[in-house]
Enzyme design. Structure first.
Site, PDB file in Angstrom:
ATOM      1  N   ASP A   1       0.850  -1.191   0.000  1.00  0.00           N
ATOM      2  CA  ASP A   1       0.000   0.000   0.000  1.00  0.00           C
ATOM      3  C   ASP A   1       0.890   1.247   0.000  1.00  0.00           C
ATOM      4  O   ASP A   1       1.969   1.241   0.574  1.00  0.00           O
ATOM      5  CB  ASP A   1      -0.871   0.068   1.264  1.00  0.00           C
ATOM      6  CG  ASP A   1      -1.627  -1.223   1.517  1.00  0.00           C
ATOM      7  OD1 ASP A   1      -2.141  -1.779   0.539  1.00  0.00           O
ATOM      8  OD2 ASP A   1      -1.677  -1.653   2.683  1.00  0.00           O
TER       9      ASP A   1
ATOM     10  N   ASP B   1      -0.328   7.582   8.486  1.00  0.00           N
ATOM     11  CA  ASP B   1      -0.069   6.167   8.660  1.00  0.00           C
ATOM     12  C   ASP B   1       1.247   5.958   9.418  1.00  0.00           C
ATOM     13  O   ASP B   1       1.309   5.231  10.405  1.00  0.00           O
ATOM     14  CB  ASP B   1       0.091   5.573   7.255  1.00  0.00           C
ATOM     15  CG  ASP B   1      -0.676   4.291   7.084  1.00  0.00           C
ATOM     16  OD1 ASP B   1      -1.234   3.831   8.060  1.00  0.00           O
ATOM     17  OD2 ASP B   1      -0.704   3.780   5.960  1.00  0.00           O
TER      18      ASP B   1
ATOM     19  N   GLU C   1       1.372  -4.210  11.080  1.00  0.00           N
ATOM     20  CA  GLU C   1       1.128  -4.327   9.647  1.00  0.00           C
ATOM     21  C   GLU C   1       2.124  -3.472   8.866  1.00  0.00           C
ATOM     22  O   GLU C   1       2.498  -3.786   7.750  1.00  0.00           O
ATOM     23  CB  GLU C   1      -0.299  -3.857   9.378  1.00  0.00           C
ATOM     24  CG  GLU C   1      -0.833  -4.214   8.036  1.00  0.00           C
ATOM     25  CD  GLU C   1      -1.400  -3.012   7.309  1.00  0.00           C
ATOM     26  OE1 GLU C   1      -2.278  -2.349   7.866  1.00  0.00           O
ATOM     27  OE2 GLU C   1      -0.948  -2.746   6.190  1.00  0.00           O
ATOM     28  N   GLU C   2       2.541  -2.389   9.465  1.00  0.00           N
ATOM     29  CA  GLU C   2       3.396  -1.413   8.799  1.00  0.00           C
ATOM     30  C   GLU C   2       4.877  -1.819   8.758  1.00  0.00           C
ATOM     31  O   GLU C   2       5.617  -1.380   7.886  1.00  0.00           O
ATOM     32  CB  GLU C   2       3.244  -0.079   9.543  1.00  0.00           C
ATOM     33  CG  GLU C   2       3.994   1.094   8.962  1.00  0.00           C
ATOM     34  CD  GLU C   2       3.359   1.625   7.683  1.00  0.00           C
ATOM     35  OE1 GLU C   2       2.206   1.274   7.397  1.00  0.00           O
ATOM     36  OE2 GLU C   2       4.044   2.361   6.962  1.00  0.00           O
TER      37      GLU C   2
ATOM     38  N   ASP D   1      -2.632  -3.337  13.852  1.00  0.00           N
ATOM     39  CA  ASP D   1      -2.736  -2.596  12.597  1.00  0.00           C
ATOM     40  C   ASP D   1      -2.982  -1.164  13.059  1.00  0.00           C
ATOM     41  O   ASP D   1      -4.074  -0.833  13.518  1.00  0.00           O
ATOM     42  CB  ASP D   1      -3.899  -3.135  11.747  1.00  0.00           C
ATOM     43  CG  ASP D   1      -4.033  -2.381  10.433  1.00  0.00           C
ATOM     44  OD1 ASP D   1      -3.255  -1.430  10.213  1.00  0.00           O
ATOM     45  OD2 ASP D   1      -4.917  -2.734   9.633  1.00  0.00           O
TER      46      ASP D   1
ATOM     47  N   LEU E   1      -3.189   1.785  11.588  1.00  0.00           N
ATOM     48  CA  LEU E   1      -4.185   2.634  10.905  1.00  0.00           C
ATOM     49  C   LEU E   1      -4.798   1.858   9.752  1.00  0.00           C
ATOM     50  O   LEU E   1      -4.185   1.708   8.696  1.00  0.00           O
ATOM     51  CB  LEU E   1      -3.514   3.911  10.396  1.00  0.00           C
ATOM     52  CG  LEU E   1      -4.444   5.128  10.320  1.00  0.00           C
ATOM     53  CD1 LEU E   1      -5.021   5.472  11.682  1.00  0.00           C
ATOM     54  CD2 LEU E   1      -3.710   6.330   9.781  1.00  0.00           C
ATOM     55  N   ASP E   2      -5.984   1.379  10.003  1.00  0.00           N
ATOM     56  CA  ASP E   2      -6.668   0.549   9.024  1.00  0.00           C
ATOM     57  C   ASP E   2      -7.569   1.429   8.156  1.00  0.00           C
ATOM     58  O   ASP E   2      -8.198   2.362   8.665  1.00  0.00           O
ATOM     59  CB  ASP E   2      -7.516  -0.477   9.792  1.00  0.00           C
ATOM     60  CG  ASP E   2      -8.332  -1.331   8.869  1.00  0.00           C
ATOM     61  OD1 ASP E   2      -7.729  -1.997   8.009  1.00  0.00           O
ATOM     62  OD2 ASP E   2      -9.562  -1.318   8.980  1.00  0.00           O
TER      63      ASP E   2
ATOM     64  N   GLU F   1      -5.241  -8.199  11.547  1.00  0.00           N
ATOM     65  CA  GLU F   1      -6.626  -7.816  11.279  1.00  0.00           C
ATOM     66  C   GLU F   1      -7.609  -8.949  11.593  1.00  0.00           C
ATOM     67  O   GLU F   1      -8.488  -8.798  12.438  1.00  0.00           O
ATOM     68  CB  GLU F   1      -6.766  -7.381   9.812  1.00  0.00           C
ATOM     69  CG  GLU F   1      -5.868  -6.188   9.494  1.00  0.00           C
ATOM     70  CD  GLU F   1      -5.921  -5.761   8.021  1.00  0.00           C
ATOM     71  OE1 GLU F   1      -6.163  -4.579   7.771  1.00  0.00           O
ATOM     72  OE2 GLU F   1      -5.697  -6.604   7.132  1.00  0.00           O
TER      73      GLU F   1
HETATM   74  P1  FDP Z   1      -6.849  -0.033   3.152  1.00  0.00           P
HETATM   75  O1  FDP Z   1      -6.212  -0.760   2.013  1.00  0.00           O
HETATM   76  O2  FDP Z   1      -7.520   1.240   2.744  1.00  0.00           O
HETATM   77  O3  FDP Z   1      -5.948   0.130   4.353  1.00  0.00           O
HETATM   78  O4  FDP Z   1      -6.614  -3.484   5.433  1.00  0.00           O
HETATM   79  C1  FDP Z   1      -6.762  -2.979   4.217  1.00  0.00           C
HETATM   80  C2  FDP Z   1      -8.077  -2.338   3.843  1.00  0.00           C
HETATM   81  O5  FDP Z   1      -8.046  -0.962   3.713  1.00  0.00           O
HETATM   82  C3  FDP Z   1      -9.259  -2.664   4.787  1.00  0.00           C
HETATM   83  O6  FDP Z   1      -9.421  -1.757   5.838  1.00  0.00           O
HETATM   84  C4  FDP Z   1     -10.448  -2.639   3.855  1.00  0.00           C
HETATM   85  O7  FDP Z   1     -11.525  -3.407   4.308  1.00  0.00           O
HETATM   86  C5  FDP Z   1      -9.874  -3.161   2.573  1.00  0.00           C
HETATM   87  O8  FDP Z   1      -8.485  -2.884   2.602  1.00  0.00           O
HETATM   88  C6  FDP Z   1     -10.441  -2.516   1.341  1.00  0.00           C
HETATM   89  O9  FDP Z   1      -9.921  -3.148   0.214  1.00  0.00           O
HETATM   90  P2  FDP Z   1     -10.561  -2.964  -1.250  1.00  0.00           P
HETATM   91  O10 FDP Z   1     -10.253  -1.555  -1.648  1.00  0.00           O
HETATM   92  O11 FDP Z   1      -9.861  -3.973  -2.089  1.00  0.00           O
HETATM   93  O12 FDP Z   1     -12.026  -3.229  -1.131  1.00  0.00           O
END
Ligand code: FDP
Length: 335
Positions: free
Chosen positions: A63, A69, A92-93, A114, A116-117, A278
Protein backbone atom coordinates in the site's frame (compact mmCIF):
# COMPACT_ATOMS: atom_id res chain seq x y z
CA UNK A 1 -27.89 10.20 36.30
CA UNK A 2 -26.08 7.19 34.93
CA UNK A 3 -22.68 6.42 36.46
CA UNK A 4 -19.86 7.70 34.26
CA UNK A 5 -17.13 5.09 33.88
CA UNK A 6 -13.84 5.81 32.17
CA UNK A 7 -12.01 3.04 30.35
CA UNK A 8 -9.21 3.14 32.93
CA UNK A 9 -11.64 2.57 35.82
CA UNK A 10 -13.45 -0.17 33.92
CA UNK A 11 -10.20 -2.00 33.15
CA UNK A 12 -9.10 -1.87 36.80
CA UNK A 13 -12.51 -3.00 38.06
CA UNK A 14 -12.47 -6.00 35.67
CA UNK A 15 -8.86 -6.98 36.35
CA UNK A 16 -9.81 -9.83 38.67
CA UNK A 17 -11.56 -11.61 35.76
CA UNK A 18 -8.20 -12.35 34.11
CA UNK A 19 -6.57 -15.46 35.55
CA UNK A 20 -3.20 -14.64 37.07
CA UNK A 21 -3.54 -10.90 36.43
CA UNK A 22 -0.98 -8.80 38.26
CA UNK A 23 -2.06 -5.37 37.09
CA UNK A 24 0.50 -5.48 34.30
CA UNK A 25 -2.16 -6.41 31.79
CA UNK A 26 -4.43 -3.55 32.89
CA UNK A 27 -1.60 -1.08 32.40
CA UNK A 28 -1.00 -2.50 28.94
CA UNK A 29 -4.63 -1.94 27.93
CA UNK A 30 -4.55 1.56 29.39
CA UNK A 31 -1.44 2.32 27.33
CA UNK A 32 -3.25 1.17 24.17
CA UNK A 33 -6.13 3.54 24.99
CA UNK A 34 -3.57 6.33 25.38
CA UNK A 35 -1.95 5.56 22.01
CA UNK A 36 -5.43 5.55 20.45
CA UNK A 37 -6.17 8.98 21.91
CA UNK A 38 -2.97 10.42 20.47
CA UNK A 39 -3.73 8.92 17.06
CA UNK A 40 -7.28 10.30 17.29
CA UNK A 41 -5.88 13.77 18.01
CA UNK A 42 -3.87 13.65 14.79
CA UNK A 43 -6.65 12.02 12.77
CA UNK A 44 -9.03 14.79 13.75
CA UNK A 45 -6.49 17.35 12.53
CA UNK A 46 -6.11 15.70 9.13
CA UNK A 47 -7.03 18.24 6.48
CA UNK A 48 -6.17 21.15 8.77
CA UNK A 49 -2.46 20.69 8.79
CA UNK A 50 -0.07 19.35 6.25
CA UNK A 51 -0.01 15.92 7.86
CA UNK A 52 -2.06 14.04 5.34
CA UNK A 53 -0.94 13.07 1.88
CA UNK A 54 1.24 10.31 0.60
CA UNK A 55 4.93 10.03 1.43
CA UNK A 56 5.29 8.21 -1.89
CA UNK A 57 6.74 5.13 -0.17
CA UNK A 58 5.16 1.69 -0.43
CA UNK A 59 4.94 -0.49 2.71
CA UNK A 60 5.52 -4.21 3.09
CA UNK A 61 1.94 -4.98 2.08
CA UNK A 62 2.19 -2.94 -1.13
CA UNK A 63 0.00 0.00 0.00
CA UNK A 64 1.13 3.58 -0.54
CA UNK A 65 2.17 4.89 2.89
CA UNK A 66 0.34 7.96 4.11
CA UNK A 67 2.03 10.41 6.49
CA UNK A 68 -0.65 9.88 9.09
CA UNK A 69 -0.07 6.17 8.66
CA UNK A 70 3.62 6.49 9.59
CA UNK A 71 2.77 8.75 12.48
CA UNK A 72 0.25 6.29 13.92
CA UNK A 73 2.73 3.43 13.70
CA UNK A 74 5.38 5.48 15.52
CA UNK A 75 2.93 6.49 18.25
CA UNK A 76 1.92 2.92 18.94
CA UNK A 77 5.55 1.79 19.07
CA UNK A 78 6.62 4.71 21.22
CA UNK A 79 3.86 4.45 23.81
CA UNK A 80 3.84 0.67 23.98
CA UNK A 81 7.54 -0.11 24.12
CA UNK A 82 8.10 1.98 27.24
CA UNK A 83 5.48 0.31 29.43
CA UNK A 84 7.68 -2.65 30.38
CA UNK A 85 4.84 -5.13 29.73
CA UNK A 86 5.83 -6.33 26.26
CA UNK A 87 8.62 -8.55 24.99
CA UNK A 88 8.00 -7.89 21.30
CA UNK A 89 5.53 -6.27 18.89
CA UNK A 90 4.53 -6.74 15.26
CA UNK A 91 2.64 -4.30 13.09
CA UNK A 92 1.13 -4.33 9.65
CA UNK A 93 3.40 -1.41 8.80
CA UNK A 94 6.74 -2.92 9.87
CA UNK A 95 8.51 -5.58 7.84
CA UNK A 96 10.04 -7.55 10.70
CA UNK A 97 9.44 -7.83 14.42
CA UNK A 98 9.44 -4.62 16.47
CA UNK A 99 11.88 -5.34 19.25
CA UNK A 100 11.83 -3.63 22.62
CA UNK A 101 15.07 -1.64 22.84
CA UNK A 102 17.89 -3.21 24.85
CA UNK A 103 17.75 -0.63 27.67
CA UNK A 104 13.99 -0.98 28.27
CA UNK A 105 12.28 -3.54 30.52
CA UNK A 106 10.64 -6.57 28.88
CA UNK A 107 7.37 -8.12 30.00
CA UNK A 108 5.34 -11.25 29.40
CA UNK A 109 2.99 -9.97 26.67
CA UNK A 110 3.13 -9.67 22.89
CA UNK A 111 1.32 -6.93 20.97
CA UNK A 112 0.19 -7.25 17.35
CA UNK A 113 -1.51 -4.31 15.71
CA UNK A 114 -2.74 -2.60 12.60
CA UNK A 115 -1.96 0.99 13.57
CA UNK A 116 -4.19 2.63 10.91
CA UNK A 117 -6.67 0.55 9.02
CA UNK A 118 -8.44 1.91 5.95
CA UNK A 119 -5.61 4.19 4.94
CA UNK A 120 -7.08 4.82 1.49
CA UNK A 121 -9.95 6.61 3.28
CA UNK A 122 -7.78 9.09 5.23
CA UNK A 123 -7.91 11.92 2.74
CA UNK A 124 -11.67 11.79 2.21
CA UNK A 125 -13.00 12.02 5.78
CA UNK A 126 -14.23 8.45 5.86
CA UNK A 127 -13.82 6.44 9.08
CA UNK A 128 -10.47 4.79 9.72
CA UNK A 129 -9.30 2.76 12.68
CA UNK A 130 -6.73 0.73 14.59
CA UNK A 131 -6.83 -2.97 15.54
CA UNK A 132 -4.85 -4.79 18.23
CA UNK A 133 -4.35 -8.20 19.76
CA UNK A 134 -2.41 -9.30 22.84
CA UNK A 135 -0.82 -12.72 23.37
CA UNK A 136 1.08 -14.12 26.33
CA UNK A 137 4.64 -14.84 25.29
CA UNK A 138 5.58 -18.47 24.71
CA UNK A 139 9.35 -18.05 25.00
CA UNK A 140 10.50 -17.99 28.63
CA UNK A 141 12.35 -14.66 28.91
CA UNK A 142 14.46 -11.96 27.29
CA UNK A 143 13.71 -10.56 23.86
CA UNK A 144 10.55 -11.91 22.21
CA UNK A 145 10.89 -13.88 18.99
CA UNK A 146 8.78 -14.79 15.96
CA UNK A 147 7.52 -17.79 17.90
CA UNK A 148 5.80 -15.40 20.31
CA UNK A 149 4.00 -13.64 17.45
CA UNK A 150 3.09 -16.61 15.24
CA UNK A 151 0.35 -17.87 17.54
CA UNK A 152 -3.19 -18.83 16.51
CA UNK A 153 -5.89 -16.31 17.40
CA UNK A 154 -7.26 -18.85 19.89
CA UNK A 155 -4.30 -17.92 22.14
CA UNK A 156 -5.18 -14.22 22.29
CA UNK A 157 -5.79 -12.91 25.81
CA UNK A 158 -7.27 -9.63 24.62
CA UNK A 159 -8.14 -7.89 21.38
CA UNK A 160 -9.95 -4.81 20.24
CA UNK A 161 -10.16 -1.94 17.85
CA UNK A 162 -10.74 1.78 17.60
CA UNK A 163 -12.89 3.50 14.98
CA UNK A 164 -12.03 7.14 14.35
CA UNK A 165 -15.36 8.13 12.84
CA UNK A 166 -18.30 10.45 13.45
CA UNK A 167 -17.32 9.70 17.02
CA UNK A 168 -14.34 7.72 18.20
CA UNK A 169 -15.03 4.41 19.84
CA UNK A 170 -12.70 1.92 21.54
CA UNK A 171 -13.99 -1.65 21.70
CA UNK A 172 -12.13 -4.44 23.49
CA UNK A 173 -12.51 -7.80 25.13
CA UNK A 174 -10.36 -9.81 27.47
CA UNK A 175 -12.49 -12.85 26.76
CA UNK A 176 -15.27 -11.95 29.15
CA UNK A 177 -17.71 -9.67 27.34
CA UNK A 178 -17.07 -7.13 24.59
CA UNK A 179 -17.26 -3.52 25.72
CA UNK A 180 -17.27 -0.20 23.88
CA UNK A 181 -16.11 3.22 25.07
CA UNK A 182 -16.87 6.44 23.23
CA UNK A 183 -14.37 9.25 23.39
CA UNK A 184 -15.66 12.44 24.98
CA UNK A 185 -13.33 14.91 23.26
CA UNK A 186 -14.14 17.70 25.73
CA UNK A 187 -12.48 15.78 28.58
CA UNK A 188 -10.24 13.49 26.51
CA UNK A 189 -11.62 10.31 28.08
CA UNK A 190 -13.09 7.11 26.69
CA UNK A 191 -16.39 6.59 28.55
CA UNK A 192 -18.30 3.31 28.76
CA UNK A 193 -21.09 3.53 26.18
CA UNK A 194 -21.65 -0.06 25.00
CA UNK A 195 -21.46 -2.64 27.78
CA UNK A 196 -21.50 -6.32 26.86
CA UNK A 197 -22.08 -6.08 23.10
CA UNK A 198 -23.80 -9.13 21.56
CA UNK A 199 -23.95 -9.56 17.81
CA UNK A 200 -27.37 -10.63 16.41
CA UNK A 201 -27.45 -14.36 15.52
CA UNK A 202 -28.49 -13.42 11.97
CA UNK A 203 -28.45 -10.08 10.18
CA UNK A 204 -29.72 -8.56 6.94
CA UNK A 205 -26.62 -6.73 5.69
CA UNK A 206 -23.76 -8.04 3.57
CA UNK A 207 -20.52 -6.17 3.10
CA UNK A 208 -18.05 -6.98 0.34
CA UNK A 209 -16.22 -5.26 -2.50
CA UNK A 210 -18.52 -6.52 -5.24
CA UNK A 211 -16.37 -4.83 -7.87
CA UNK A 212 -14.27 -8.00 -7.81
CA UNK A 213 -17.26 -10.26 -8.66
CA UNK A 214 -15.77 -11.56 -11.90
CA UNK A 215 -12.64 -12.72 -10.06
CA UNK A 216 -14.56 -14.88 -7.56
CA UNK A 217 -15.11 -18.59 -7.85
CA UNK A 218 -18.57 -19.97 -8.64
CA UNK A 219 -19.40 -20.80 -5.00
CA UNK A 220 -18.70 -17.24 -3.87
CA UNK A 221 -20.73 -15.82 -6.75
CA UNK A 222 -23.62 -18.12 -5.87
CA UNK A 223 -23.57 -16.96 -2.26
CA UNK A 224 -23.77 -13.29 -3.21
CA UNK A 225 -26.51 -14.00 -5.76
CA UNK A 226 -28.39 -15.87 -3.03
CA UNK A 227 -28.17 -12.90 -0.63
CA UNK A 228 -29.50 -10.59 -3.32
CA UNK A 229 -32.43 -12.77 -4.32
CA UNK A 230 -35.95 -11.85 -3.15
CA UNK A 231 -37.32 -14.22 -0.49
CA UNK A 232 -39.39 -12.90 2.35
CA UNK A 233 -39.19 -16.07 4.45
CA UNK A 234 -35.38 -15.89 4.79
CA UNK A 235 -35.22 -12.10 5.00
CA UNK A 236 -33.77 -11.52 1.55
CA UNK A 237 -32.57 -9.51 -0.24
CA UNK A 238 -29.87 -8.43 2.19
CA UNK A 239 -28.80 -4.78 2.18
CA UNK A 240 -25.32 -3.93 0.95
CA UNK A 241 -22.95 -1.66 2.90
CA UNK A 242 -19.23 -1.29 2.17
CA UNK A 243 -17.13 1.47 3.72
CA UNK A 244 -13.79 0.06 2.55
CA UNK A 245 -12.31 0.36 6.04
CA UNK A 246 -12.33 -3.05 7.68
CA UNK A 247 -12.82 -1.77 11.25
CA UNK A 248 -15.71 0.48 10.26
CA UNK A 249 -17.42 -2.31 8.32
CA UNK A 250 -16.72 -4.67 11.20
CA UNK A 251 -18.07 -2.29 13.85
CA UNK A 252 -21.35 -1.93 11.97
CA UNK A 253 -21.52 -5.71 11.54
CA UNK A 254 -20.92 -6.24 15.27
CA UNK A 255 -23.75 -3.87 16.24
CA UNK A 256 -26.30 -4.60 13.51
CA UNK A 257 -25.39 -8.15 12.51
CA UNK A 258 -24.84 -9.57 9.04
CA UNK A 259 -21.63 -10.54 7.33
CA UNK A 260 -18.43 -8.83 6.19
CA UNK A 261 -16.43 -10.66 3.52
CA UNK A 262 -13.05 -10.27 1.93
CA UNK A 263 -12.69 -13.49 -0.09
CA UNK A 264 -9.79 -14.78 -2.10
CA UNK A 265 -10.03 -14.28 -5.85
CA UNK A 266 -8.11 -15.02 -9.04
CA UNK A 267 -5.82 -12.03 -8.46
CA UNK A 268 -5.32 -12.48 -4.69
CA UNK A 269 -6.05 -16.12 -3.78
CA UNK A 270 -5.67 -15.36 -0.06
CA UNK A 271 -7.57 -12.06 -0.25
CA UNK A 272 -6.06 -8.88 1.11
CA UNK A 273 -6.44 -8.87 4.86
CA UNK A 274 -3.67 -9.87 7.26
CA UNK A 275 -4.28 -12.83 9.56
CA UNK A 276 -2.25 -11.58 12.53
CA UNK A 277 -3.07 -7.87 12.59
CA UNK A 278 -6.63 -7.82 11.28
CA UNK A 279 -8.47 -11.12 10.95
CA UNK A 280 -7.45 -12.86 14.20
CA UNK A 281 -8.06 -9.94 16.62
CA UNK A 282 -11.47 -9.20 15.06
CA UNK A 283 -12.30 -12.92 15.05
CA UNK A 284 -11.56 -12.99 18.79
CA UNK A 285 -13.84 -9.98 19.35
CA UNK A 286 -16.68 -11.37 17.25
CA UNK A 287 -16.54 -14.79 18.90
CA UNK A 288 -16.67 -13.24 22.37
CA UNK A 289 -19.75 -11.29 21.21
CA UNK A 290 -21.47 -14.48 20.01
CA UNK A 291 -20.49 -14.34 16.34
CA UNK A 292 -18.14 -16.27 14.08
CA UNK A 293 -15.16 -15.75 11.76
CA UNK A 294 -13.95 -18.12 9.07
CA UNK A 295 -11.75 -18.30 6.01
CA UNK A 296 -14.58 -20.25 4.40
CA UNK A 297 -13.25 -23.62 5.50
CA UNK A 298 -11.69 -23.13 8.91
CA UNK A 299 -12.33 -20.97 11.96
CA UNK A 300 -9.94 -17.99 11.76
CA UNK A 301 -8.96 -18.50 15.41
CA UNK A 302 -7.64 -21.99 14.66
CA UNK A 303 -5.24 -20.93 11.91
CA UNK A 304 -1.63 -20.97 13.06
CA UNK A 305 0.26 -18.32 11.11
CA UNK A 306 3.48 -19.32 9.40
CA UNK A 307 4.66 -15.84 8.48
CA UNK A 308 4.22 -12.33 9.88
CA UNK A 309 2.35 -10.77 6.97
CA UNK A 310 0.28 -13.79 5.95
CA UNK A 311 -3.07 -12.96 4.37
CA UNK A 312 -6.35 -14.79 4.73
CA UNK A 313 -9.82 -14.72 3.20
CA UNK A 314 -12.23 -13.44 5.84
CA UNK A 315 -15.94 -14.08 6.46
CA UNK A 316 -16.95 -12.51 9.76
CA UNK A 317 -20.15 -11.56 11.53
CA UNK A 318 -23.39 -13.16 12.70
CA UNK A 319 -23.04 -16.86 13.40
CA UNK A 320 -25.84 -17.99 11.07
CA UNK A 321 -24.67 -15.80 8.19
CA UNK A 322 -21.06 -16.97 8.45
CA UNK A 323 -22.13 -20.61 8.69
CA UNK A 324 -24.23 -20.15 5.59
CA UNK A 325 -21.28 -18.55 3.77
CA UNK A 326 -19.15 -21.58 4.71
CA UNK A 327 -21.81 -23.91 3.32
CA UNK A 328 -21.83 -22.07 0.00
CA UNK A 329 -18.04 -21.78 -0.20
CA UNK A 330 -17.68 -25.49 0.42
CA UNK A 331 -20.25 -26.24 -2.28
CA UNK A 332 -22.73 -27.71 0.21
CA UNK A 333 -25.58 -25.21 -0.10
CA UNK A 334 -28.67 -25.25 -2.24
CA UNK A 335 -29.72 -21.86 -3.58
P1 FDP B 1 -6.85 -0.03 3.15
O1 FDP B 1 -6.21 -0.76 2.01
O2 FDP B 1 -7.52 1.24 2.74
O3 FDP B 1 -5.95 0.13 4.35
O4 FDP B 1 -6.61 -3.48 5.43
C1 FDP B 1 -6.76 -2.98 4.22
C2 FDP B 1 -8.08 -2.34 3.84
O5 FDP B 1 -8.05 -0.96 3.71
C3 FDP B 1 -9.26 -2.66 4.79
O6 FDP B 1 -9.42 -1.76 5.84
C4 FDP B 1 -10.45 -2.64 3.86
O7 FDP B 1 -11.52 -3.41 4.31
C5 FDP B 1 -9.87 -3.16 2.57
O8 FDP B 1 -8.49 -2.88 2.60
C6 FDP B 1 -10.44 -2.52 1.34
O9 FDP B 1 -9.92 -3.15 0.21
P2 FDP B 1 -10.56 -2.96 -1.25
O10 FDP B 1 -10.25 -1.55 -1.65
O11 FDP B 1 -9.86 -3.97 -2.09
O12 FDP B 1 -12.03 -3.23 -1.13
Amino acid sequence: MQRIITIERFIIEREHEIPGATGEFSKLLTDIALAAKIVWREVSKAGLVDIIGSTGKVNISGDVVQKLDEFANEIFINVMQKGGHLCVMASEESKGLIEIPEELAKGKYVLVFDHLDGSSNIDVNVSIGSIFGIFRRVTPSGKGTEEDVLQPGRNLVAAGYVVYGSSTIFVYTTGNGVHGFTLDPSIGEFLLSHENIRIPKKGDIYSVNEGYYERWDENMKRFINYLKAEDKATGRPYKLRYVGTLVADFHRTLLYGGIFMYPGDTKNPEGKLRLIYEAAPLAYVVEKAGGRASNGFQNILDIKPTSLHQRTPLFIGSEEDVKLAEKFLQGKAED
